[in-house]
Design an enzyme around this catalytic site. Structure first.
Site, PDB file in Angstrom:
ATOM      1  N   HIS A  60     178.969  21.387 147.124  1.00 54.80           N
ATOM      2  CA  HIS A  60     180.106  21.952 146.385  1.00 54.80           C
ATOM      3  C   HIS A  60     181.293  22.195 147.303  1.00 54.80           C
ATOM      4  O   HIS A  60     181.137  22.556 148.474  1.00 54.80           O
ATOM      5  CB  HIS A  60     179.709  23.222 145.619  1.00 54.80           C
ATOM      6  CG  HIS A  60     179.365  24.405 146.457  1.00 54.80           C
ATOM      7  ND1 HIS A  60     180.283  25.367 146.803  1.00 54.80           N
ATOM      8  CD2 HIS A  60     178.187  24.807 147.004  1.00 54.80           C
ATOM      9  CE1 HIS A  60     179.678  26.315 147.517  1.00 54.80           C
ATOM     10  NE2 HIS A  60     178.418  25.989 147.661  1.00 54.80           N
ATOM     11  N   ASP A  89     179.724  27.944 153.577  1.00 54.82           N
ATOM     12  CA  ASP A  89     179.402  27.786 152.155  1.00 54.82           C
ATOM     13  C   ASP A  89     180.661  27.371 151.390  1.00 54.82           C
ATOM     14  O   ASP A  89     181.398  28.210 150.916  1.00 54.82           O
ATOM     15  CB  ASP A  89     178.839  29.112 151.634  1.00 54.82           C
ATOM     16  CG  ASP A  89     178.312  29.007 150.208  1.00 54.82           C
ATOM     17  OD1 ASP A  89     178.260  27.894 149.677  1.00 54.82           O
ATOM     18  OD2 ASP A  89     177.963  30.059 149.629  1.00 54.82           O
ATOM     19  N   GLU A 132     180.826  25.550 141.724  1.00 55.72           N
ATOM     20  CA  GLU A 132     179.389  25.835 141.872  1.00 55.72           C
ATOM     21  C   GLU A 132     179.152  27.332 141.889  1.00 55.72           C
ATOM     22  O   GLU A 132     178.185  27.847 141.331  1.00 55.72           O
ATOM     23  CB  GLU A 132     178.881  25.196 143.181  1.00 55.72           C
ATOM     24  CG  GLU A 132     177.377  25.331 143.422  1.00 55.72           C
ATOM     25  CD  GLU A 132     176.979  26.520 144.284  1.00 55.72           C
ATOM     26  OE1 GLU A 132     175.787  26.720 144.506  1.00 55.72           O
ATOM     27  OE2 GLU A 132     177.881  27.287 144.719  1.00 55.72           O
ATOM     28  N   GLU A 133     180.053  28.021 142.574  1.00 55.85           N
ATOM     29  CA  GLU A 133     179.831  29.454 142.829  1.00 55.85           C
ATOM     30  C   GLU A 133     179.859  30.314 141.568  1.00 55.85           C
ATOM     31  O   GLU A 133     179.479  31.476 141.609  1.00 55.85           O
ATOM     32  CB  GLU A 133     180.891  29.975 143.816  1.00 55.85           C
ATOM     33  CG  GLU A 133     180.836  29.312 145.192  1.00 55.85           C
ATOM     34  CD  GLU A 133     179.654  29.761 146.030  1.00 55.85           C
ATOM     35  OE1 GLU A 133     178.758  30.448 145.499  1.00 55.85           O
ATOM     36  OE2 GLU A 133     179.622  29.408 147.215  1.00 55.85           O
ATOM     37  N   ASP A 162     174.313  22.009 151.147  1.00 53.11           N
ATOM     38  CA  ASP A 162     175.065  23.242 150.902  1.00 53.11           C
ATOM     39  C   ASP A 162     174.653  24.214 152.006  1.00 53.11           C
ATOM     40  O   ASP A 162     173.538  24.726 151.985  1.00 53.11           O
ATOM     41  CB  ASP A 162     174.710  23.786 149.507  1.00 53.11           C
ATOM     42  CG  ASP A 162     175.494  25.041 149.156  1.00 53.11           C
ATOM     43  OD1 ASP A 162     176.333  25.454 149.971  1.00 53.11           O
ATOM     44  OD2 ASP A 162     175.255  25.593 148.061  1.00 53.11           O
ATOM     45  N   HIS A 219     180.067  34.210 151.060  1.00 51.65           N
ATOM     46  CA  HIS A 219     180.640  34.948 149.934  1.00 51.65           C
ATOM     47  C   HIS A 219     181.461  36.147 150.392  1.00 51.65           C
ATOM     48  O   HIS A 219     181.613  37.109 149.642  1.00 51.65           O
ATOM     49  CB  HIS A 219     179.558  35.399 148.939  1.00 51.65           C
ATOM     50  CG  HIS A 219     178.795  34.255 148.357  1.00 51.65           C
ATOM     51  ND1 HIS A 219     177.816  34.420 147.416  1.00 51.65           N
ATOM     52  CD2 HIS A 219     178.870  32.924 148.578  1.00 51.65           C
ATOM     53  CE1 HIS A 219     177.310  33.240 147.094  1.00 51.65           C
ATOM     54  NE2 HIS A 219     177.945  32.317 147.792  1.00 51.65           N
TER      55      HIS A 219
END
Ligand code: BES
Ligand code: ZN
Length: 702
Positions: A211, A228, A262-263, A290, A372
């Site tokens: 992603h 990420d 994706e997240e 990923d 994140h």
């Protein structure tokens, strides 16, 4: 999606937080999640979730965003979440489809598993030398510099468009390559897909994806997402660059995918995977990258063993690393891990029934702790210059080249048909013995075991006995058996004579069958399938109710030509100071050996005619007891593989020509690394040694 504990549930809540920041969303939205999560959520926070429909393990739900803020202070920053759905209808359809695909998979006789053979050594080795970690490092920083790639932001859309341009530039001059943006219904960010059309099987697709979007719980304007998942996208891009620099043209179609959103619930990949399934696109295999650049564990690569992934594809990735990355400059060590939930885009493809794998940067628990957050930056990578991600680029090249170019003779299937027993709780195959194969096992998952790493030599015209021991877990039942060998190597068991033995139902244990390898069999490695079915003789591609299927490898060779009754009469005993040439004979420990063109000794007979039969049978396949490579040795390490379980707790001795033992390596498993860096050039012997038995092969250091 099966395992769930309380801290994971905390993570589920925090996943919801991500969505509160998607201001564009309405108060309530639809999603699917595993039933267990939905029930827990409902129990603890009855107002936050409405379970609309449950089918088995999956539920369609409606979630309340406004409560998410209050929920998020618990535990981890990510974890098993929901999969976003557009409408109630879509959510219900999604759970029903998962069940339908599960059913289809369990009738697997109709679905062909891919043949995962390793046949592309030259191209793969060339590609490994071309991987340049600094390209990955630079590209990660480039992606990080967008500031945010959160799917609703204009910089995310810009990132997709720029990636399209980058890929187009890499592919410049190639009329067989196209790059496209895919627009979505549930996000403004497009995904990017690059296609290299296959030269021979354009309808079969080998796919790699990751992603492109990012997220941050510190505010979506600062979501660098270096690991990420800039790392995955940069790794995939380097893989494409290497392939184009080799002017590689795959036989099967290859696709590179960079997903949007994706997240926020696998949004981009889900739309694409559903579209491929709807159009009946045959994806042979899908691999996700990923998070590839945070080395958080001792080993390099972790294969995720979540149940929705393909065991055979996972095993293939491990075999690739055993084959290409056991030592030297391209060394990769690996282990297993699991997300325990649908953690990334591969899940979207698995849900459509495709075979998926997801190798990750570290054990799941030891992976990058900064994701994140605004701290997911390249400055926090524990290793410099993307050397960790470069290992994933190598594994990806091995995967793409081997599967896209994998062997398949003209018009023949490229793979063996699937076969399995659906229930192994009452009986399964406990042991198979043939030559050096002596394999004890418990029930294979899904009633099938891929033991093609186990092999034995069989010579043409030679008679052999296979012995199968059934295992009953409780009561004894009548079992029937069938064994096939693909003698002409055309990837089926359908040719005359390929059913080598079968036996009608009985409660006999063990059962044995004799067979002779026909003179017309093709030399080399081929597959043997062993099936045990309750109360009826199985067929080769059958998925039956009770019992099990196991696949092995047999190596067919021409029959030994020495038939002299006193075969050793013209040979003298082996003398380490003599320089032997190809074809020379020597005796050693009661056996007659012939010098091969590879400067090895092949045992061709026993000297004692009277005991030859028994000696030959106990030594059958001696030359397969262990193998090592490379020989002659180049580089520092030699990888030794012991083929027979009986020897795997022995030792490997390195012996010089004078008989001095230079090194002893105690085996703990069937493979070992021998460090040869301190040995000067010349001839040595590797001896496999166990109790009073030993077996020796020559090793040349150049
Ligand atoms: N890259 C993560 C998944 C991941 C985390 C893989 C740690 C390996 C190690 C992915 O982008 C992600 O964040 N997924 C979500 C779930 C998804 C369904 C929204 C997550 O883990 O919360
Ligand atoms: Zn993530």
């Amino acid at each position: 999606m099966k395992k769930l504990n309380s801290f994971i549930l905390g993570a589920l809540f925090s996943t919801l937080t991500i969505c509160t920041q998607a201001q564009e969303r309405s108060e309530m939205f639809y999603a699917t999640m595993d039933t267990h999560s939905a029930l827990q959520l409902k129990k603890n926070h009855p107002k936050d979730v409405l379970i609309i429909k449950t089918v088995g393990d999956y539920s369609a739900v409606m979630l309340n965003e406004s409560s998410a803020e209050e929920l998020h202070h618990t535990g981890l920053k990510h974890g098993p979440g929901y999969f976003y759905e557009n409408s109630e209808k879509d959510a219900i359809h999604a759970i029903e489809q998962v069940i339908a695909i599960k059913k289809e998979k369990s009738k697997s006789s109709s679905i062909k598993a891919v043949s995962f053979d390793i046949t592309q050594d030259q191209l793969v080795n060339q590609s490994l030398g071309l991987v340049n970690n600094t390209n990955i490092d630079r590209h990660i920083k480039e992606l990080e510099n967008y500031g945010t790639r959160y799917h609703t932001k204009s910089s995310a859309t810009r990132a997709s468009k720029d990636l399209k341009t980058k890929w187009e530039n890499l592919a410049r001059g190639r009329s067989d390559v196209s790059v496209r943006l895919v627009n979505h219904s549930n996000t403004s960010m497009p995904s990017v897909i690059m296609t290299i059309t296959g030269t021979e099987k354009p309808d079969e697709y080998v796919v790699i994806g990751g992603h492109l979007d990012s997220t941050s719980r510190n505010g979506q304007d600062n979501a660098p997402g270096a690991d990420d998942n800039a790392s995955g996208i940069a790794t995939i891009t380097e893989v494409a660059r290497v392939l184009f620099s080799m002017n590689f043209k795959p036989k099967r179609t290859m696709e590179f995918m960079a997903f949007a959103a994706e997240e926020v619930g696998l949004v981009g990949s889900k739309e694409i995977a559903r579209d491929y399934k709807r159009r009946n696109v045959k994806i042979v295999s899908y691999m996700q990258l990923d998070m590839t650049n945070y080395k958080g564990s001792t080993q390099d690569v972790f294969i995720t063993t979540d149940s929705y992934n393909s065991t055979s594809l996972n095993n293939f990735l491990k075999r690739l690393m055993d084959h290409y990355n056991a030592s030297g400059a391209h060394r990769i060590t690996y282990g297993n891990s699991a997300c325990n939930y649908g953690c990334s885009d591969h899940h979207s493809f698995a849900q459509q029934g495709y075979e998926t794998a997801f190798p990750i940067e570290a054990k799941f628990r030891e992976s990058n702790p900064h994701i994140h957050t605004s701290g997911d930056t390249s400055s926090r990578f524990p290793t410099a210059n993307a050397t960790h991600a470069a290992k994933f680029a190598k594994l990806a090249l091995e995967y793409l080249i081997e599967i896209s170019n994998g062997v398949s003779g003209g018009g023949n299937p490229s793979s063996y048909c699937a076969s399995n027993g659906n229930t192994t709780s009452d009986e399964y195959i406990g042991k198979v013995a043939l030559g050096t194969i002596n394999k004890m096992s418990t029930a294979g998952s899904g009633g099938y075991s891929d033991f093609t790493d186990e092999s034995t030599n069989l010579s043409k015209g030679g008679s052999n006995t296979i012995t199968i021991t059934p295992k009953w877990t409780g009561s004894t039942y009548n079992e029937a058996y069938a064994v096939w060998i693909d003698y002409n190597q055309d990837k089926d068991f359908a040719d005359a004579g390929e059913l080598i033995w079968s036996k009608a139902p009985s409660a006999t244990t063990p059962v044995s069958g004799a067979f002779t390898v026909p003179s017309g069999a093709k030399n080399g490695n081929t597959r043997m399938r062993v099936a045990m079915k309750y109360n009826g003789i199985p067929t080769a591609c059958e998925s039956f109710k009770y019992g099990e299927v196991e696949d092995y490898t047999v190596v067919i060779s021409a029959r030994n030509s020495v038939v002299d009754s006193t075969p050793c009469k013209n040979a003298t005993s082996y003398n380490s100071s003599v320089r032997y040439k190809t074809g020379d004979l020597a005796t050693h420990k009661g056996g007659l050996f012939k010098r091969t063109s590879a400067n090895e000794w092949e045992r061709i007979a026993s000297c004692d005619a009277a005991v030859r039969n028994t000696t030959m049978s106990t030594l059958a396949g001696d030359d397969m007891l262990f193998d090592f490579y490379p020989n002659p040795v180049v580089g520092e390490f030699v990888t030794v593989t012991v083929r027979n379980d009986l020897w795997k707790t022995g030792s490997i001795l390195v012996i010089d020509v004078k008989g001095n033992i230079l090194q002893e390596i105690k085996l703990t498993q069937k493979t070992a690394q021998v460090n040869t860096s301190k040995l000067s050039t010349g001839t040595y012997f590797l001896t496999l040694f166990e109790g009073a038995k030993n077996y020796t092969k020559q090793m040349i250091i150049k």
